[in-house]
Scaffold this motif. Structure first.
Motif, PDB file in Angstrom:
ATOM      1  N   ARG A 120       0.827  -1.216   0.000  1.00 42.60           N
ATOM      2  CA  ARG A 120       0.000   0.000   0.000  1.00 42.60           C
ATOM      3  C   ARG A 120       0.856   1.259   0.000  1.00 42.60           C
ATOM      4  O   ARG A 120       0.413   2.325  -0.445  1.00 42.60           O
ATOM      5  N   SER A 121       2.106   1.153   0.486  1.00 44.62           N
ATOM      6  CA  SER A 121       2.993   2.308   0.529  1.00 44.62           C
ATOM      7  C   SER A 121       3.959   2.354  -0.646  1.00 44.62           C
ATOM      8  O   SER A 121       4.774   3.272  -0.737  1.00 44.62           O
ATOM      9  N   ASP A 122       3.857   1.388  -1.550  1.00 38.49           N
ATOM     10  CA  ASP A 122       4.789   1.318  -2.673  1.00 38.49           C
ATOM     11  C   ASP A 122       4.174   1.963  -3.907  1.00 38.49           C
ATOM     12  O   ASP A 122       3.020   1.703  -4.256  1.00 38.49           O
ATOM     13  N   TRP A 123       4.954   2.788  -4.599  1.00 41.64           N
ATOM     14  CA  TRP A 123       4.448   3.521  -5.763  1.00 41.64           C
ATOM     15  C   TRP A 123       4.034   2.593  -6.898  1.00 41.64           C
ATOM     16  O   TRP A 123       3.014   2.816  -7.552  1.00 41.64           O
ATOM     17  N   SER A 166       0.807   0.437  -5.613  1.00 46.61           N
ATOM     18  CA  SER A 166      -0.426   1.158  -5.292  1.00 46.61           C
ATOM     19  C   SER A 166      -0.829   2.198  -6.334  1.00 46.61           C
ATOM     20  O   SER A 166      -1.963   2.677  -6.312  1.00 46.61           O
ATOM     21  N   THR A 172      -5.349   8.372  -5.599  1.00 44.51           N
ATOM     22  CA  THR A 172      -5.205   7.541  -4.415  1.00 44.51           C
ATOM     23  C   THR A 172      -4.453   8.328  -3.348  1.00 44.51           C
ATOM     24  O   THR A 172      -4.367   9.559  -3.421  1.00 44.51           O
ATOM     25  N   LYS A 221      -1.178   8.046  -0.043  1.00 40.50           N
ATOM     26  CA  LYS A 221      -0.083   7.339   0.595  1.00 40.50           C
ATOM     27  C   LYS A 221       0.265   8.019   1.908  1.00 40.50           C
ATOM     28  O   LYS A 221       0.142   9.238   2.034  1.00 40.50           O
ATOM     29  N   ALA A 274      -9.192   1.487  -2.607  1.00 36.23           N
ATOM     30  CA  ALA A 274      -7.758   1.724  -2.774  1.00 36.23           C
ATOM     31  C   ALA A 274      -7.522   2.985  -3.582  1.00 36.23           C
ATOM     32  O   ALA A 274      -6.521   3.682  -3.384  1.00 36.23           O
ATOM     33  N   TYR A 275      -8.442   3.298  -4.479  1.00 37.65           N
ATOM     34  CA  TYR A 275      -8.315   4.484  -5.312  1.00 37.65           C
ATOM     35  C   TYR A 275      -9.670   4.793  -5.928  1.00 37.65           C
ATOM     36  O   TYR A 275     -10.604   3.971  -5.883  1.00 37.65           O
TER      37      TYR A 275
END
Length: 323
Positions: free
Chosen positions: A46-49, A52, A235, A237, A276-277
């Motif tokens: 979830r924190s990775d470009w 996510s 989205t 982060k 998620a988005y």
């Protein structure tokens, strides 16, 4: 000096990239890294470009029937973005660039080692600024992807050390529109500008942009360069490297740039809920309106961070289509 891979990280393809059983790349990606490689967040997708933002955007385009035979990524890092594109789009030609020769060498190795042996891949790899390495080829692209840093480095920061170039940028000599300089989006603007003559008709640039600036400014980036502009995905982060990033924006905000926008993580959770988005410009604007009540300037966000609050930001995937 060439820096060999110092470590490796294993990425579970299906869960990390959100795809069914892989047909073009391996089930588990083993990515070697140099000292300058930005570490994929394998334990926290979830924190990775790529996990996510990039991969969901690629999947959205694929579901829309967009065909990508020739793909290019600017500032590839480990090559994970290119591997995601290979699995989702199945391009025949893939271009990768980065400013560090050792990063490109390792990324090239990562891509070739993690693509299935029978996949017919023609890989173009080059070291240099933005798209300059690709000007030496005669390939035009259907899709160019970029996720570039924004914060100008001060005189004491050495961009060649560690992962500094993933967050900070050197000063530019090009003449830039005032709004680009005001909101620290020079590399995004230059990448989109350079991409235009390298795109096929109807080709597109996807720009993954930390939306710490107004959405209208993000949309203006490509409209000002002759593209059709929209938001493919929106989205959020948790801010990574928060001391450096929020502190960097706060320093420039105090000098009259921006203002920049951050939010308490709780507000971001509430705004997006279980999603998620959201996709599309209209839904992004709805989210933005809700979040406007919780907006923090960079200076305020830095103070909140130092007080122990978790701070995040929204992320926009700008889709710039060549008419």
């Amino acid at each position: 000096m060439n820096q060999r891979a110092k470590a490796s990280v294993a990425i579970p393809t299906m869960t990390f990239l959100g795809v069914d059983r892989p047909a073009a790349i391996k089930d588990t990606l083993l990515l070697g890294m140099t000292d300058r490689s930005y570490l994929p967040k394998a334990e926290d997708p979830r924190s990775d470009w790529v996990a996510s933002v990039a991969a969901p955007s690629f999947r959205l385009l694929a579901r829309q029937g967009i065909r990508v035979e020739n793909f290019c990524t600017i500032g590839t890092g480990t090559g994970l973005d290119a591997l995601a594109a290979i699995e989702i789009f199945r391009p025949g030609k893939v271009g990768i660039t980065d400013i560090h020769a050792d990063v490109i060498e390792q990324a090239q190795h990562n891509i070739l080692e993690n693509t299935l042996p029978d996949y017919p891949l023609h890989l173009l790899a080059g070291t240099g600024d933005l798209l300059s390495p690709m000007t030496r080829s005669d390939v035009s692209f259907d899709l160019i992807y970029e996720n570039l840093p924004n914060i100008p480095a001060d005189e004491e920061l050495r961009l060649e050390e560690g992962q500094n170039s993933s967050t900070f940028i050197a000063s530019r000599e090009e003449a830039l529109p005032a709004f680009v300089s005001q909101y620290l989006i020079s590399l995004h603007y230059l990448a989109i500008e350079q991409a235009y003559p390298m795109l096929n008709h109807g080709g597109r640039v996807l720009s993954s942009i930390g939306a710490r600036i107004p959405l209208d400014i993000i949309l203006k980036l490509s409209r000002s360069l002759g593209y059709d502009s929209s938001l493919l995905l929106y989205t959020w982060k948790v801010q990574s490297e928060p001391e450096d990033v929020i502190g960097g924006y706060a320093a420039w905000e105090k000098q009259g740039l921006g203002p920049f926008r951050f939010y308490p993580v709780k507000a971001l959770h509430n705004a997006f809920g279980p999603r998620a988005y959201v996709d599309g410009t209209d839904d992004a604007r709805d989210i933005d309106h809700y979040l406007s009540y919780y907006e923090l300037s960079a200076v305020e966000a830095y103070e909140a961070l130092r007080a122990g609050q978790s701070i995040g930001h929204t992320v926009a995937m700008l889709e710039s289509v060549k008419p």
